[in-house]
Scaffold this motif. Structure first.
Motif, PDB file in Angstrom:
ATOM      1  N   ASP A 169       0.812  -1.220   0.000  1.00 30.11           N
ATOM      2  CA  ASP A 169       0.000   0.000   0.000  1.00 30.11           C
ATOM      3  C   ASP A 169       0.844   1.268   0.000  1.00 30.11           C
ATOM      4  O   ASP A 169       0.314   2.368  -0.149  1.00 30.11           O
ATOM      5  CB  ASP A 169      -0.997   0.017   1.156  1.00 30.11           C
ATOM      6  CG  ASP A 169      -0.335   0.023   2.527  1.00 30.11           C
ATOM      7  OD1 ASP A 169       0.891  -0.203   2.596  1.00 30.11           O
ATOM      8  OD2 ASP A 169      -1.043   0.238   3.531  1.00 30.11           O
ATOM      9  N   SER A 220      -6.922   4.757   7.015  1.00 27.02           N
ATOM     10  CA  SER A 220      -7.787   3.596   7.184  1.00 27.02           C
ATOM     11  C   SER A 220      -7.698   3.084   8.614  1.00 27.02           C
ATOM     12  O   SER A 220      -6.762   3.405   9.359  1.00 27.02           O
ATOM     13  CB  SER A 220      -7.379   2.474   6.209  1.00 27.02           C
ATOM     14  OG  SER A 220      -6.038   2.058   6.455  1.00 27.02           O
ATOM     15  N   THR A 254      -7.225  -0.196  10.866  1.00 24.51           N
ATOM     16  CA  THR A 254      -6.617  -1.506  10.674  1.00 24.51           C
ATOM     17  C   THR A 254      -6.210  -2.062  12.029  1.00 24.51           C
ATOM     18  O   THR A 254      -6.604  -1.544  13.075  1.00 24.51           O
ATOM     19  CB  THR A 254      -5.404  -1.397   9.721  1.00 24.51           C
ATOM     20  OG1 THR A 254      -4.895  -2.698   9.442  1.00 24.51           O
ATOM     21  CG2 THR A 254      -4.313  -0.531  10.317  1.00 24.51           C
ATOM     22  N   SER A 255      -5.420  -3.112  12.023  1.00 22.25           N
ATOM     23  CA  SER A 255      -4.953  -3.724  13.258  1.00 22.25           C
ATOM     24  C   SER A 255      -3.462  -3.465  13.432  1.00 22.25           C
ATOM     25  O   SER A 255      -2.697  -3.564  12.473  1.00 22.25           O
ATOM     26  CB  SER A 255      -5.211  -5.240  13.249  1.00 22.25           C
ATOM     27  OG  SER A 255      -6.594  -5.514  13.163  1.00 22.25           O
ATOM     28  N   ASP A 299      -3.077  -6.915  16.836  1.00 21.26           N
ATOM     29  CA  ASP A 299      -4.460  -6.838  16.332  1.00 21.26           C
ATOM     30  C   ASP A 299      -5.323  -5.827  17.063  1.00 21.26           C
ATOM     31  O   ASP A 299      -6.540  -5.781  16.862  1.00 21.26           O
ATOM     32  CB  ASP A 299      -5.154  -8.214  16.362  1.00 21.26           C
ATOM     33  CG  ASP A 299      -4.455  -9.226  15.465  1.00 21.26           C
ATOM     34  OD1 ASP A 299      -3.932  -8.805  14.420  1.00 21.26           O
ATOM     35  OD2 ASP A 299      -4.428 -10.424  15.814  1.00 21.26           O
ATOM     36  N   ARG A 310      -4.116   3.806  10.365  1.00 23.18           N
ATOM     37  CA  ARG A 310      -2.948   3.678   9.499  1.00 23.18           C
ATOM     38  C   ARG A 310      -3.041   4.770   8.446  1.00 23.18           C
ATOM     39  O   ARG A 310      -3.999   4.832   7.684  1.00 23.18           O
ATOM     40  CB  ARG A 310      -2.908   2.300   8.838  1.00 23.18           C
ATOM     41  CG  ARG A 310      -1.689   2.067   7.916  1.00 23.18           C
ATOM     42  CD  ARG A 310      -1.747   0.671   7.343  1.00 23.18           C
ATOM     43  NE  ARG A 310      -0.739   0.416   6.323  1.00 23.18           N
ATOM     44  CZ  ARG A 310       0.474  -0.081   6.562  1.00 23.18           C
ATOM     45  NH1 ARG A 310       0.811  -0.377   7.808  1.00 23.18           N
ATOM     46  NH2 ARG A 310       1.325  -0.296   5.575  1.00 23.18           N
ATOM     47  N   THR A 322       1.206   5.059  12.268  1.00 22.47           N
ATOM     48  CA  THR A 322       0.251   4.239  12.997  1.00 22.47           C
ATOM     49  C   THR A 322      -0.071   4.931  14.318  1.00 22.47           C
ATOM     50  O   THR A 322       0.832   5.408  15.008  1.00 22.47           O
ATOM     51  CB  THR A 322       0.833   2.837  13.272  1.00 22.47           C
ATOM     52  OG1 THR A 322       1.251   2.246  12.040  1.00 22.47           O
ATOM     53  CG2 THR A 322      -0.210   1.940  13.925  1.00 22.47           C
TER      54      THR A 322
END
Length: 266
Positions: free
Chosen positions: A129, A208, A210-211, A225, A230, A249
């Motif tokens: 990504d 986005s 996310t984990s 998790d 992100r 993050t």
């Protein structure tokens, strides 16, 4: 602080417990790393069952606020809400404003950054990504930011292609800036890409949920998790090649903003 045990003789609900404990974290009553009272004590405080409290803590764990371990209790794994300001830009079809930064915060004084870690590595499928192909040799620059209470609030990882990382400004001597640890401070309000002549013509952002995994989870003190944000930014050259990509993050309840100016330039 925690809210009153009873409301008109009715035990507080699971949702109200989550709201009250979250407010206590936001107000600094519980700081990053603190252990919350036991479920029994919280149940007594709220006049409800231990099962209701346990369910509330499970919800908070799913939100990335606490870590719950059987027989150990709940520990706070977040700081106060963070605001991430991505920078100031000009409106569409105009020149990108300089001096942008993804680190500006308005959570008070005392925030600090850990040392920059620099290494050479090869991208993997997990980096797709970023826009840099898997298997590419890159220079990786990573750093963690902490709030005034010492809670880790952002992990920043920048991947720079070797071609871009080895660039040096005119008159520069020694190791190229992008390959050197420490802060990089371009002169005259220029962006790093402009200063080094990377040929970047466009910066794009993708945000986005996310984990948290791997180094980012470890740096932020989050279990694998745990939900997080992100933010991927890419500096793309005129030929479409990505010169660098930065992955930030942050805990899920962080907010992200940027300012677009229409000042008639262009």
């Amino acid at each position: 602080m925690l809210t009153k045990t009873m409301k008109g003789g009715t035990a507080v609900t699971q949702t109200e417990i989550v709201k009250a404990l979250t407010a206590a974290i936001d107000q600094g009553a519980y700081k990053y790393g603190d252990r919350l009272p036991t479920t029994r004590k919280l149940a007594e405080e709220y006049g409800t069952s231990q099962q209701t409290v346990a369910s509330a803590l499970t919800r908070m764990a799913n939100m990335g606020l606490v870590q719950v371990q059987r027989g150990w209790g709940a520990r706070v794994i977040t700081g106060k809400p963070a605001k991430i300001r991505l920078g100031t830009y000009r409106s569409a079809n105009r020149e990108i404003a300089t001096g942008t930064t993804a680190w500006t915060r308005n959570t008070g004084t005392g925030a600090k950054e850990g040392p920059t870690q620099v290494s050479q590595t090869v991208t993997t499928e997990d980096d797709t990504d970023t826009g840099i192909p898997a298997g590419a040799e890159v220079v990786e620059r990573s750093r963690t930011r902490f709030d005034a209470d010492g809670a880790p609030v952002q992990h920043k990882r920048t991947l720079v292609t070797v071609a871009a990382a080895t660039l040096t400004p005119e008159g520069w001597t020694g190791l190229p800036p992008m390959m050197s640890p420490g802060d990089i401070n371009p002169p005259g309000g220029k962006s790093i890409a402009q200063w080094l002549g990377m040929g970047v013509e466009q910066i794009t952002y993708e945000v986005s949920a996310t984990s948290a995994t791997g180094p980012a989870a470890a740096a932020l003190g989050l279990p694998e998790d745990t939900p997080c944000l992100r933010i991927v930014s890419r500096g793309t050259k005129g030929d479409g090649e990505v010169a660098y990509a930065t992955v930030t993050t942050a805990p899920l309840r962080s907010s992200v903003s940027w300012e677009i100016r229409d000042d008639g330039v262009g």
